[in-house]
Scaffold this motif. Structure first.
Motif, PDB file in Angstrom:
ATOM      1  N   ALA A 143      12.649  -5.520  -5.822  1.00  7.89           N
ATOM      2  CA  ALA A 143      12.299  -4.188  -5.324  1.00  7.89           C
ATOM      3  C   ALA A 143      10.878  -3.814  -5.735  1.00  7.89           C
ATOM      4  O   ALA A 143      10.108  -3.258  -4.936  1.00  7.89           O
ATOM      5  N   GLU A 144      10.505  -4.132  -6.966  1.00  9.68           N
ATOM      6  CA  GLU A 144       9.152  -3.838  -7.430  1.00  9.68           C
ATOM      7  C   GLU A 144       8.129  -4.680  -6.672  1.00  9.68           C
ATOM      8  O   GLU A 144       7.059  -4.180  -6.280  1.00  9.68           O
ATOM      9  N   ARG A 145       8.444  -5.957  -6.464  1.00 12.28           N
ATOM     10  CA  ARG A 145       7.530  -6.849  -5.745  1.00 12.28           C
ATOM     11  C   ARG A 145       7.394  -6.408  -4.287  1.00 12.28           C
ATOM     12  O   ARG A 145       6.301  -6.459  -3.706  1.00 12.28           O
ATOM     13  N   TYR A 146       8.490  -5.987  -3.699  1.00 15.43           N
ATOM     14  CA  TYR A 146       8.453  -5.524  -2.306  1.00 15.43           C
ATOM     15  C   TYR A 146       7.526  -4.318  -2.174  1.00 15.43           C
ATOM     16  O   TYR A 146       6.710  -4.259  -1.242  1.00 15.43           O
ATOM     17  N   ARG A 148       5.012  -3.504  -4.076  1.00 11.92           N
ATOM     18  CA  ARG A 148       3.622  -3.946  -4.227  1.00 11.92           C
ATOM     19  C   ARG A 148       3.134  -4.619  -2.948  1.00 11.92           C
ATOM     20  O   ARG A 148       1.978  -4.429  -2.525  1.00 11.92           O
ATOM     21  N   GLY A 149       3.986  -5.419  -2.327  1.00 11.19           N
ATOM     22  CA  GLY A 149       3.607  -6.075  -1.084  1.00 11.19           C
ATOM     23  C   GLY A 149       3.346  -5.081   0.027  1.00 11.19           C
ATOM     24  O   GLY A 149       2.381  -5.221   0.793  1.00 11.19           O
ATOM     25  N   MET A 150       4.181  -4.046   0.111  1.00 12.58           N
ATOM     26  CA  MET A 150       3.968  -3.032   1.135  1.00 12.58           C
ATOM     27  C   MET A 150       2.696  -2.232   0.856  1.00 12.58           C
ATOM     28  O   MET A 150       2.010  -1.800   1.791  1.00 12.58           O
ATOM     29  N   ALA A 151       2.368  -2.034  -0.424  1.00 18.65           N
ATOM     30  CA  ALA A 151       1.113  -1.355  -0.757  1.00 18.65           C
ATOM     31  C   ALA A 151      -0.080  -2.199  -0.308  1.00 18.65           C
ATOM     32  O   ALA A 151      -1.077  -1.668   0.213  1.00 18.65           O
ATOM     33  N   LEU A 152      -0.001  -3.518  -0.502  1.00 17.50           N
ATOM     34  CA  LEU A 152      -1.064  -4.411  -0.029  1.00 17.50           C
ATOM     35  C   LEU A 152      -1.167  -4.354   1.488  1.00 17.50           C
ATOM     36  O   LEU A 152      -2.264  -4.303   2.055  1.00 17.50           O
ATOM     37  N   MET A 153      -0.028  -4.358   2.173  1.00 22.02           N
ATOM     38  CA  MET A 153      -0.029  -4.263   3.628  1.00 22.02           C
ATOM     39  C   MET A 153      -0.663  -2.951   4.080  1.00 22.02           C
ATOM     40  O   MET A 153      -1.449  -2.924   5.029  1.00 22.02           O
ATOM     41  N   ALA A 154      -0.316  -1.860   3.391  1.00 24.06           N
ATOM     42  CA  ALA A 154      -0.862  -0.553   3.771  1.00 24.06           C
ATOM     43  C   ALA A 154      -2.382  -0.507   3.616  1.00 24.06           C
ATOM     44  O   ALA A 154      -3.075   0.163   4.387  1.00 24.06           O
TER      45      ALA A 154
END
Length: 329
Positions: A143-146, A148-154
């Motif tokens: 959940a934490e990694r997800y 962070r990944g969505m923040a990178l995508m954003a």
């Protein structure tokens, strides 16, 4: 790059698709309620309440779509006791919030929703997989990694992040059987609109999360375009060479793989342009982008030769073709 309806990400359009999926479900439930009224025992009033809620724009968990798809054949087969239980689940459904939820698959012997999700995601006999609940530690780390990944995508491609949040209501974290020959990476199901399943043992980095979410959400997007008509008219018995599989596949699967390859090329290009990747990850993204180009070309050749496309299917694939031609002109 050129902009085409149905190809490059668009959060507003995705939101419209999501609202239409819910509204169409509401109209279908209203019709089924009318059919159930004659049976007497069914909670028709509850079903109509949920139908009205859907039609006015309320959003529901993906499970409501699964219950609907189960109800239809039960009624057709005259299995009224099972159908009544399904109607109860639908009539008891409540709207959910706008926020995307990341949660683990639970023990299906103790969680009815997890049992429903597991049954749908593992029903295809041509792809023998199993989905298991992750440990609490794995689920929390995922959940934490997800996020962070969505923040990178954003940061790198905000339009795609907006699209994903518009159509993906639940991200379900799973693990696979380590002894199985076929390992589940990620996926979705057209009867679970709004759900995305990802393997917590895979996708170990923020970049990997971006890559898999961009991939799997594109499949969900295509499901959303099928409200009025399918994308292809070829029978599932017609099998052809697939760009992403060693075994022959139905044209619908090849269409999905080809469109998604173009979407992945776009996503990897945007991620590279953002300049936020280290040297090793940048090399991986470049290799993935180049593979996406090859996969698209291979799949499009099969589609051009053998596919019978609807107007919707042709418009979407033409947009993907135009994008690929434009970036390699």
């Amino acid at each position: 790059m050129v902009t085409h309806l149905g190809f490059q990400p668009d959060a507003d359009r995705a939101g419209q698709l999501d609202r239409r999926m819910h509204a169409e479900l509401g109209r279908s439930l209203r019709y089924l309620g009318q059919q159930c009224r004659a049976a007497g025992a069914f909670d028709v009033a509850g079903l109509e309440r949920v139908a009205a809620s859907l039609e006015q724009g309320d959003r529901y968990a993906p499970s409501i779509f699964a219950h609907y798809y189960r109800l239809v054949p039960l009624l057709a087969e005259g299995r009224l006791d099972d159908a009544e239980r399904c109607v109860q689940r639908l009539a008891q459904a409540q709207p959910v919030g706008a926020a995307q939820v990341v949660q683990p698959l639970r023990d299906r012997r103790q969680c009815e929703k997890s049992a429903l999700y597991h049954a749908l995601m593992t029903e295809d006999p041509s792809t023998p997989i199993d989905l298991l609940p992750p440990t609490a530690t794995k689920a929390e780390a995922f959940a934490e990694r997800y996020q962070r990944g969505m923040a990178l995508m954003a940061q790198a491609m905000p339009e795609l992040a907006g699209e994903v949040r518009a159509i993906v209501r639940e991200v379900i974290c799973v693990v696979g059987d380590p002894a199985a020959k076929v390992q589940f990476d990620g996926g979705s199901h057209f009867q679970l609109w709004g759900a995305l399943f990802l393997n917590a043992d895979h996708h170990p980095t923020d970049y990997a999360i971006v890559e898999v979410v961009a991939h799997e959400s594109a499949h969900s997007l295509l499901f959303g375009f099928c409200t009025d008509e399918p994308l292809v008219l070829n029978s599932d018995d017609e099998l052809y060479a697939s760009p992403l599989r060693h075994d022959p596949r139905p044209m619908d699967g090849i269409y999905h793989a080809t469109f998604v390859s173009a979407r992945m090329h776009w996503a990897m290009s945007r991620l590279l342009d953002a300049g936020q990747l280290d040297t090793g990850t940048r090399a991986a993204a470049e290799a993935a982008r180049d593979a996406d180009r090859r996969n698209f070309d291979a799949g499009h050749t099969v589609i051009a030769e053998h596919a019978r496309l609807t107007d919707t299917g042709r418009a979407l694939m033409d947009a993907a073709r135009d994008y690929m031609d434009a970036v390699h002109a």
